[in-house]
Design an enzyme around this catalytic site. Structure first.
Site, PDB file in Angstrom:
ATOM      1  N   ASP A   1       0.875  -1.162   0.000  1.00  0.00           N
ATOM      2  CA  ASP A   1       0.000   0.000   0.000  1.00  0.00           C
ATOM      3  C   ASP A   1       0.920   1.223   0.000  1.00  0.00           C
ATOM      4  O   ASP A   1       2.135   1.103   0.188  1.00  0.00           O
ATOM      5  CB  ASP A   1      -0.892  -0.040   1.243  1.00  0.00           C
ATOM      6  CG  ASP A   1      -1.822   1.151   1.343  1.00  0.00           C
ATOM      7  OD1 ASP A   1      -2.305   1.620   0.299  1.00  0.00           O
ATOM      8  OD2 ASP A   1      -2.049   1.618   2.477  1.00  0.00           O
TER       9      ASP A   1
ATOM     10  N   ASP B   1      -0.080   4.925   1.459  1.00  0.00           N
ATOM     11  CA  ASP B   1      -0.218   5.783   2.634  1.00  0.00           C
ATOM     12  C   ASP B   1      -0.002   4.993   3.919  1.00  0.00           C
ATOM     13  O   ASP B   1      -0.626   3.955   4.151  1.00  0.00           O
ATOM     14  CB  ASP B   1      -1.604   6.433   2.659  1.00  0.00           C
ATOM     15  CG  ASP B   1      -1.813   7.359   1.470  1.00  0.00           C
ATOM     16  OD1 ASP B   1      -1.013   8.291   1.302  1.00  0.00           O
ATOM     17  OD2 ASP B   1      -2.770   7.121   0.701  1.00  0.00           O
TER      18      ASP B   1
END
Length: 599
Positions: free
Chosen positions: A152, A154
């Site tokens: 991912d 963030d």
């Protein structure tokens, strides 16, 4: 003295408690009995026991139901002395001619003996070698079997400064006032750092923020209406005489129940704070309002901060201040690629935002690290939707119309679904390890439906391991466990004097638990524990992640053929017969000096 030595010493002492209890402060009557007892070389005898981990009490610190309240006999001096470490357990003679000690003095002598043991055997700095850069295992993972690493963006590749939480809160508060027409006076409430922690539950209809354990019970002292805690009596009144939250009301698979929502990502901390502040404003000013409307409006205001691009703009304008540890992310990517691993990125963020951040952390050629890059993926629906197709973005960021027949290196793709991803790449099963910070949106479906290995990024571990490494924590927790053991084993005494002593001990136990909670966060405590039970968050962390760590940079501490072994946590009916479970239970964690050779 190392913590392992401490654990061994305390365990052996407790095992020997049945035949050799160190002297402690006693009443004159108890002291006289001690002198009589000294002739036999034995003290308060009890069945042999052990000192458990942080989740288990110190057993065998009191008598069984067959034990009389008096201690020692004059006849014991005729017994043959057993060799140290002998397998036999001495039994008391019930023909003592000594006058029995009063029950209160007897219980407090046991208390004093145990307390001194804890203080003498837990030296200062016992846990200070705990390494906050370690990777912790819920399930056995052999990195040698992992060929593909997914990420991912963030709070995984990019870690943000706490200053971003303040900015999100301030802008959402502005939307609440200007767009939703809430009273201007709410603007006087500034952001409260460290008020909320990740993993809390929010009762939408009652407007209550709380922490719930793995068994769906509310932790006492952690229910807040606005910025003020509710008493236990108020909570019981609101929930029909119980602290239990029924399953049908609690959060669903993705943390969204019909009445209760769980806040699972770090971006939700400003939202929880704004909910508390707005509730506090209406309650303090005695203004009638609907908590359901408030929850929906604040959720939408927080969403507007993201959807309108405010957060993206702030980060892109101040990358150096708001993105932290970027050089470590770059080092991780270089290391993985240099050892022949394939990398991919699946994020909900837009490409322009990801491109700016990755360029800041890893340079203009950051796309060369990744075999596949997918933006605006719409997780968690990306993992469950079989219909939404991939679309390619050109160099200007515009969508192309061609049908996607392959996922090529150097290209940027938008939306799509995991089923097409698996079909086009062939990356399946345990040879894939995916990293993310959101247990539901990033990891749950991959673990349960598709058999990928999963790794959770939990930045809060840095703070929590610092707390665990303090002498105050080690001493308080060990004494809490010993005191709990005393209460458990000595509860066979039913007279009024004993019950009064137990009430005093229980009050001290409650105070210890509150003090330990406050070491983490004064309002809600640790994100991993509610008293002795795991939190609801911790339960999900264990269920949806094979391994977890404070940041991606923790990978730099391990060789890529390293195998992570989970600690064998004893079940309640099992004996903790392995060294890493003794006392505070932190010996299993890797230590800095032991990890230095794999840097």
């Amino acid at each position: 003295m190392s913590l392992k030595t401490v654990g061994t010493a305390l365990t052996r002492t407790l095992w020997a408690a049945g035949s050799r209890t160190p002297p402690g402060p006693r009443s004159p009557k108890a002291a006289r009995l001690s002198a009589t007892r000294g002739l036999s070389g034995s003290g308060d005898e009890a069945p042999r026991g052990r000192c458990g981990s942080a989740g288990h009490s110190c057993a065998s610190v009191g008598p069984t139901g067959d034990d009389p309240p008096h201690i020692g006999t004059t006849g014991d001096k005729k017994r043959a002395k057993e060799p140290a470490g002998g397998a036999g357990v001495r039994r008391r003679s019930f023909t003592s001619t000594a006058a029995p000690v009063d029950q209160r003095s007897y219980l407090w002598s046991r208390y004093s003996d145990m307390r001194r043991l804890v203080h003498e055997l837990i030296p200062p700095g016992a846990c200070k070698t705990l390494n906050s850069a370690a990777i912790y295992a819920n399930n056995e993972v052999d990195l040698a079997e992992v060929d593909i690493y997914g990420f991912d963006y963030d709070y995984t590749l990019a870690l943000y400064s706490n200053a971003l939480n303040t900015m999100i809160y301030n802008q959402a508060r502005t939307f609440l006032i200007e767009h939703f027409k809430y009273p201007e006076e709410i603007s006087k409430y500034e952001y409260v750092p460290n008020f909320a922690v990740r993993g809390l539950h929010y009762d939408i209809q009652k407007g209550l923020l709380m922490k719930i354990d793995a068994f769906h019970y509310i932790q006492r002292g952690t229910v807040y209406r606005g910025l003020s805690p509710l008493s236990d009596e108020e909570v019981l009144d609101l929930y029909g005489g119980t602290f239990h939250i029924p399953l049908h009301e609690d959060s669903g698979f993705y943390g969204k129940g019909p009445r209760v929502k769980q806040f699972m990502d770090i971006f939700s901390i400003p939202e929880m704070t704004l909910l508390a502040v707005a509730n506090d404003f209406f309650i303090t000013n005695d203004i009638e309002y609907d908590p359901v409307h408030l929850f929906k409006d604040i959720s939408e205001a927080i969403g507007m901060v993201h959807l309108k691009g405010f957060m993206y703009k702030w980060v892109m304008q101040d990358l150096g201040r708001l993105i932290q540890r970027g050089e470590e992310t770059d080092a991780v990517l270089h290391r993985l690629v240099s050892q022949g691993k394939k990398l991919f990125l699946i994020t909900n963020s837009p490409f322009s935002f990801v491109d700016k951040g990755m360029t800041h952390m890893a340079g203009k050629k950051w796309r060369d690290f990744f075999d596949v890059v997918i933006v605006q993926a719409d997780k968690p629906h990306f993992f469950t939707d079989c219909v939404k197709p991939f679309r390619r973005l050109d160099d200007n960021g515009d969508l192309r119309w061609e049908k996607i027949k392959s996922l090529d290196k150097g290209q940027i793709y938008k939306q799509g679904n995991l089923y097409d991803f698996l079909r086009l790449t062939g990356w399946r099963g345990s040879k894939v390890l995916y990293f993310g910070d959101h247990l539901y949106s990033d990891l749950a479906d991959l673990m349960l439906r598709h058999g990928w290995r999963t790794a959770a990024i939990v930045p809060e571990l840095e703070h929590e391991t610092k707390v665990v490494s303090t002498n105050r924590y080690a001493l308080s927790l060990t004494w809490l466990q010993a005191l709990t053991g005393l209460l458990e084993q000595l509860q066979v005494h039913k007279d009024q004097e004993s019950k009064q002593v137990f009430r005093e001990w229980q009050q001290e136990r409650d105070e210890l638990r509150a003090m330990i909670k406050n070491l983490y966060n004064p309002q809600f405590g640790s994100i991993f524990r509610t008293g002795h039970n795991p939190t609801y968050f911790s339960r999900r962390l264990c269920r949806f992640s094979d391994i977890y760590m404070a940041s991606l940079s923790c990978l730099l501490n391990y060789d890529l053929s390293y195998t992570f072994y989970p600690r064998r946590t004893p079940l309640q009916h099992e004996a903790p017969l392995w060294m890493d479970q003794l006392c505070t239970g932190c010996m299993k964690t890797p230590f800095l000096e032991e990890m230095s050779h794999i840097r």
